[in-house]
Write a protein that holds these residues in place. Structure first.
Motif, PDB file in Angstrom:
ATOM      1  N   LEU A  56       1.844 -18.498 -18.470  1.00  0.00           N
ATOM      2  CA  LEU A  56       2.896 -17.318 -18.445  1.00  0.00           C
ATOM      3  C   LEU A  56       4.290 -17.772 -18.267  1.00  0.00           C
ATOM      4  O   LEU A  56       5.159 -17.369 -18.687  1.00  0.00           O
ATOM      5  CB  LEU A  56       2.453 -16.577 -17.011  1.00  0.00           C
ATOM      6  N   LEU A  57       4.556 -19.236 -17.696  1.00  0.00           N
ATOM      7  CA  LEU A  57       5.687 -19.799 -17.658  1.00  0.00           C
ATOM      8  C   LEU A  57       6.431 -20.184 -18.967  1.00  0.00           C
ATOM      9  O   LEU A  57       7.450 -19.935 -19.405  1.00  0.00           O
ATOM     10  CB  LEU A  57       5.668 -21.063 -16.662  1.00  0.00           C
ATOM     11  N   ARG A  58       5.311 -20.772 -19.888  1.00  0.00           N
ATOM     12  CA  ARG A  58       5.830 -21.277 -21.185  1.00  0.00           C
ATOM     13  C   ARG A  58       6.282 -19.895 -22.008  1.00  0.00           C
ATOM     14  O   ARG A  58       7.098 -19.919 -22.697  1.00  0.00           O
ATOM     15  CB  ARG A  58       4.921 -21.955 -21.592  1.00  0.00           C
ATOM     16  N   GLU A  59       5.201 -18.716 -21.809  1.00  0.00           N
ATOM     17  CA  GLU A  59       5.712 -17.517 -22.679  1.00  0.00           C
ATOM     18  C   GLU A  59       7.145 -17.049 -22.064  1.00  0.00           C
ATOM     19  O   GLU A  59       7.848 -16.346 -22.906  1.00  0.00           O
ATOM     20  CB  GLU A  59       4.664 -16.691 -22.461  1.00  0.00           C
ATOM     21  N   GLY A  60       7.328 -17.220 -21.036  1.00  0.00           N
ATOM     22  CA  GLY A  60       8.607 -16.654 -20.466  1.00  0.00           C
ATOM     23  C   GLY A  60       9.776 -17.383 -21.276  1.00  0.00           C
ATOM     24  O   GLY A  60      11.005 -16.820 -21.484  1.00  0.00           O
ATOM     25  N   ILE A  61       9.661 -18.682 -21.474  1.00  0.00           N
ATOM     26  CA  ILE A  61      10.658 -19.592 -22.006  1.00  0.00           C
ATOM     27  C   ILE A  61      10.615 -19.058 -23.388  1.00  0.00           C
ATOM     28  O   ILE A  61      11.921 -19.029 -24.016  1.00  0.00           O
ATOM     29  CB  ILE A  61      10.162 -20.792 -22.136  1.00  0.00           C
ATOM     30  N   GLU A  62       9.381 -18.477 -24.177  1.00  0.00           N
ATOM     31  CA  GLU A  62       9.320 -18.096 -25.573  1.00  0.00           C
ATOM     32  C   GLU A  62      10.391 -16.832 -25.564  1.00  0.00           C
ATOM     33  O   GLU A  62      10.818 -16.460 -26.653  1.00  0.00           O
ATOM     34  CB  GLU A  62       7.883 -17.917 -25.909  1.00  0.00           C
ATOM     35  N   MET A  63      10.238 -16.096 -24.405  1.00  0.00           N
ATOM     36  CA  MET A  63      10.974 -14.844 -24.536  1.00  0.00           C
ATOM     37  C   MET A  63      12.323 -15.120 -24.599  1.00  0.00           C
ATOM     38  O   MET A  63      13.086 -14.206 -25.666  1.00  0.00           O
ATOM     39  CB  MET A  63      10.742 -14.010 -23.378  1.00  0.00           C
TER      40      MET A  63
ATOM     41  N   ASP B  31       9.228 -27.683  -9.469  1.00  0.00           N
ATOM     42  CA  ASP B  31       7.920 -27.273 -10.136  1.00  0.00           C
ATOM     43  C   ASP B  31       8.200 -26.803 -11.587  1.00  0.00           C
ATOM     44  O   ASP B  31       7.318 -26.804 -12.259  1.00  0.00           O
ATOM     45  CB  ASP B  31       7.610 -26.076  -9.250  1.00  0.00           C
ATOM     46  N   LEU B  32       9.290 -26.026 -11.684  1.00  0.00           N
ATOM     47  CA  LEU B  32       9.398 -25.279 -12.992  1.00  0.00           C
ATOM     48  C   LEU B  32       9.713 -26.483 -14.119  1.00  0.00           C
ATOM     49  O   LEU B  32       9.330 -26.067 -15.194  1.00  0.00           O
ATOM     50  CB  LEU B  32      10.698 -24.330 -12.799  1.00  0.00           C
ATOM     51  N   LYS B  33      10.580 -27.397 -13.657  1.00  0.00           N
ATOM     52  CA  LYS B  33      10.534 -28.534 -14.717  1.00  0.00           C
ATOM     53  C   LYS B  33       9.291 -29.051 -15.020  1.00  0.00           C
ATOM     54  O   LYS B  33       8.873 -29.491 -16.209  1.00  0.00           O
ATOM     55  CB  LYS B  33      11.780 -29.648 -14.319  1.00  0.00           C
ATOM     56  N   ARG B  34       8.365 -29.517 -13.797  1.00  0.00           N
ATOM     57  CA  ARG B  34       7.138 -30.220 -13.949  1.00  0.00           C
ATOM     58  C   ARG B  34       6.395 -29.503 -14.946  1.00  0.00           C
ATOM     59  O   ARG B  34       5.542 -29.980 -15.817  1.00  0.00           O
ATOM     60  CB  ARG B  34       6.572 -30.419 -12.574  1.00  0.00           C
ATOM     61  N   TYR B  35       5.939 -28.246 -14.559  1.00  0.00           N
ATOM     62  CA  TYR B  35       5.186 -27.279 -15.367  1.00  0.00           C
ATOM     63  C   TYR B  35       5.486 -26.781 -16.744  1.00  0.00           C
ATOM     64  O   TYR B  35       4.355 -26.456 -17.335  1.00  0.00           O
ATOM     65  CB  TYR B  35       4.703 -26.228 -14.426  1.00  0.00           C
ATOM     66  N   ALA B  36       6.859 -26.582 -16.740  1.00  0.00           N
ATOM     67  CA  ALA B  36       7.304 -25.777 -18.040  1.00  0.00           C
ATOM     68  C   ALA B  36       8.311 -26.525 -18.708  1.00  0.00           C
ATOM     69  O   ALA B  36       8.887 -25.965 -19.747  1.00  0.00           O
ATOM     70  CB  ALA B  36       7.663 -24.339 -17.677  1.00  0.00           C
ATOM     71  N   GLY B  37       8.951 -27.553 -18.089  1.00  0.00           N
ATOM     72  CA  GLY B  37       9.938 -28.247 -18.839  1.00  0.00           C
ATOM     73  C   GLY B  37      11.373 -27.650 -18.675  1.00  0.00           C
ATOM     74  O   GLY B  37      12.080 -28.021 -19.868  1.00  0.00           O
ATOM     75  N   VAL B  38      11.512 -26.683 -17.810  1.00  0.00           N
ATOM     76  CA  VAL B  38      12.847 -26.015 -17.659  1.00  0.00           C
ATOM     77  C   VAL B  38      13.655 -26.912 -17.118  1.00  0.00           C
ATOM     78  O   VAL B  38      13.651 -27.295 -15.918  1.00  0.00           O
ATOM     79  CB  VAL B  38      12.662 -24.804 -16.868  1.00  0.00           C
ATOM     80  N   GLU B  39      15.018 -27.043 -17.750  1.00  0.00           N
ATOM     81  CA  GLU B  39      16.236 -27.682 -17.311  1.00  0.00           C
ATOM     82  C   GLU B  39      16.891 -27.226 -16.162  1.00  0.00           C
ATOM     83  O   GLU B  39      16.983 -26.089 -16.475  1.00  0.00           O
ATOM     84  CB  GLU B  39      16.943 -28.306 -18.378  1.00  0.00           C
ATOM     85  N   SER B  40      17.279 -27.775 -15.159  1.00  0.00           N
ATOM     86  CA  SER B  40      18.175 -27.008 -14.300  1.00  0.00           C
ATOM     87  C   SER B  40      18.696 -27.888 -13.208  1.00  0.00           C
ATOM     88  O   SER B  40      18.480 -29.280 -13.330  1.00  0.00           O
ATOM     89  CB  SER B  40      17.079 -26.002 -13.332  1.00  0.00           C
TER      90      SER B  40
ATOM     91  N   PRO C  51      21.048 -23.713 -16.919  1.00  0.00           N
ATOM     92  CA  PRO C  51      21.966 -23.578 -18.002  1.00  0.00           C
ATOM     93  C   PRO C  51      21.740 -22.966 -19.104  1.00  0.00           C
ATOM     94  O   PRO C  51      22.776 -22.603 -19.929  1.00  0.00           O
ATOM     95  CB  PRO C  51      22.218 -25.114 -18.000  1.00  0.00           C
ATOM     96  N   ARG C  52      20.359 -22.653 -19.295  1.00  0.00           N
ATOM     97  CA  ARG C  52      19.786 -22.239 -20.788  1.00  0.00           C
ATOM     98  C   ARG C  52      19.918 -20.588 -20.797  1.00  0.00           C
ATOM     99  O   ARG C  52      19.663 -20.000 -21.775  1.00  0.00           O
ATOM    100  CB  ARG C  52      18.532 -22.485 -21.278  1.00  0.00           C
ATOM    101  N   ASP C  53      20.184 -19.872 -19.505  1.00  0.00           N
ATOM    102  CA  ASP C  53      19.944 -18.561 -19.409  1.00  0.00           C
ATOM    103  C   ASP C  53      21.312 -18.104 -20.140  1.00  0.00           C
ATOM    104  O   ASP C  53      22.338 -18.682 -20.320  1.00  0.00           O
ATOM    105  CB  ASP C  53      19.989 -18.050 -18.089  1.00  0.00           C
TER     106      ASP C  53
END
Length: 457
Positions: free
Chosen positions: A125-132, A173-182, A206-208
């Motif tokens: 779900l998290l990774r598909e969120g990034i895909e969105m 946790d977001l970086k660990r599981y989905a690779g989101v930079e913050s 920063p990517r929003d």
């Protein structure tokens, strides 16, 4: 018609109410024109609209981001597509939202999501969120839509000290599981991000992104028309009868038969069957836009021109207008007031002045509201009803990236494409035994959440 986009005919500054007076609820201001700011540049077309063809391969109900995204895929695959909307295409939430574009992962903390769905499903779900989020940027570039899309980043302010630590753990946790930079911004550093002392630091994604929702809708609509789909406004569905391999859609003065039907109405869902009535809760959200603010003041308040939010349960959000020094401020509407009544926007002005007291003499130019679609589990949903009607809806207030993504996904499913698979497929679309009382209960629940925000509960 040569174009499906018109320039708003309203005056450039239709209100002219000082924020301080609006916050005090002065009686001399009884009503507002309730015109969305976005309509200045891209107002929904008023028609006239011809009666649609009586047969179609696919009828898409709802000409917002979801319906148009789906129609674009279907029409380019060679389907005979008719898009209908109860009002003017784009009259609803698609041109009334705040134009903030996130990953669609904003409703639950990562650990909460793992507890609810398990680690494997949560990561999907998290990774598909990034895909969105990435997908909407790709679409805008491919279709050459001029809508001021920019990866400006999102600052989310902590309303209490303990909120800051919670956000920091969640971003790890977001970086660990989905690779989101913050990154986290301390209270000592936050003046580099925002000219306010209301918050106890905050988080930065920063990517929003941000965009002009009116122009984005206009670009999608024109792409759909060029792809060969027919779009019709002022065509409210009054009922759907399903049987065999076809569906019959009833309107006021005509009917359409279709092999497939997609319901893409979100918070404006009505008259399309009990399945949807039992699952979607419409909630009113409101926004206001100020007059132009002097550049030196604006630079102090929002030096990096990001989009902004906070950690309250009943949160407010804000951003600069595209290419203008205007503040756009949003939050829940007063459910006891109409969108044209002063009372619907008083709390927005109060929150804005709590955040930026220096703006007390700045005037409000626009104020409006719209409906978002909430679900009982706070997840968006796409799929097919027992009667064979396709749907994509329930974005719970984070609709721009979700609706665009879900529109594409459901269209691919309807075409039988493997790319239509989504991590959200296996989520049941729940109703509730007391669903009939959900909408009337919204004001009471929201009031209780506001009390908890104030008391820190």
């Amino acid at each position: 018609m040569s174009s499906f986009i018109e320039t708003a005919s309203a005056e450039n500054e239709p209100l002219g109410i000082p924020l301080s007076e609006l916050a005090e609820g002065w009686g001399k201001y009884w009503s507002t024109p309730a015109i969305p700011f976005w309509w200045r540049a891209a107002a929904p077309s008023s028609g006239p609209w011809p009666i649609p063809a009586r047969k179609a391969d696919v009828v898409v109900i709802g000409a917002g981001f979801t319906g148009l995204s789906a129609a674009l895929v279907l029409a380019r695959a060679g389907r005979n597509v008719v898009v209908v909307d109860a009002g003017a295409p784009g009259f609803g939430a698609s041109t009334r939202n705040g134009g903030q574009v996130g990953s669609g992962n904003q409703k639950f903390r990562v650990k909460t999501l793992i507890q609810m769905k398990g680690e494997r499903k949560a990561v999907e779900l998290l990774r598909e969120g990034i895909e969105m989020l990435d997908g909407i940027e790709t679409l805008i570039k491919q279709e050459k839509i001029d809508c001021s899309f920019t990866r400006c980043g999102r600052f989310r302010g902590a309303m209490r000290r303990e909120h800051y630590d919670g956000m920091a753990r969640d971003l790890d946790d977001l970086k660990r599981y989905a690779g989101v930079e913050s990154c986290m911004i301390s209270r000592a550093e936050q003046r580099q991000e925002i000219g306010s002392d209301l918050f106890y630091g905050g988080s930065l994604l920063p990517r929003d992104a941000s965009l002009h929702p009116g122009k984005y809708h206009a670009g999608l609509l024109n792409a759909v028309i060029k792809a060969g789909a027919a779009v019709h406004g002022q065509a409210a569905v009054r009922g759907i009868t399903s049987g065999g391999a076809k569906h019959t859609l009833c309107f006021d003065n005509f009917q359409i038969q279709a092999r497939d039907v997609l319901v893409a109405t979100n918070g404006y869902t009505r008259d399309v069957g009990a399945f949807f009535r039992k699952r979607i809760i419409p909630i009113r959200s409101a926004q206001l836009t100020t007059e132009t603010i002097p550049a030196h003041t604006f630079d102090e308040l929002m030096p990096k021109r990001r989009v902004y939010g906070n950690t309250n349960r009943v949160f407010f959000y804000f951003r600069p207008a595209p290419d203008e020094n205007r503040l756009i401020w949003g939050g829940r509407a007063n459910h006891f007031a109409s969108d044209s009544a002063l009372a619907a926007y008083v709390h927005l002005a109060r929150d804005a002045l709590r955040t930026f007291p220096v703006l007390k003499d700045v005037k409000v130019s626009y104020a409006w509201s719209g409906l978002i679609g909430y679900t009982f589990d706070e997840f968006p949903h796409l799929g097919r009803t027992p009667d064979g009607i396709h749907y994509a809806m329930g974005y719970c207030g984070t609709g721009i990236s979700r609706s665009t993504h879900f529109g594409r996904k459901i269209a691919l499913k309807m075409l039988g494409k493997a790319e239509g698979r989504s991590a959200f497929d296996e989520l049941g679309f729940p109703s509730h035994f007391f669903h009939a009382f959900a909408k009337p209960a919204v004001p009471a629940v929201e009031a209780w959440y506001r009390v908890r925000d104030v008391m820190g509960l």
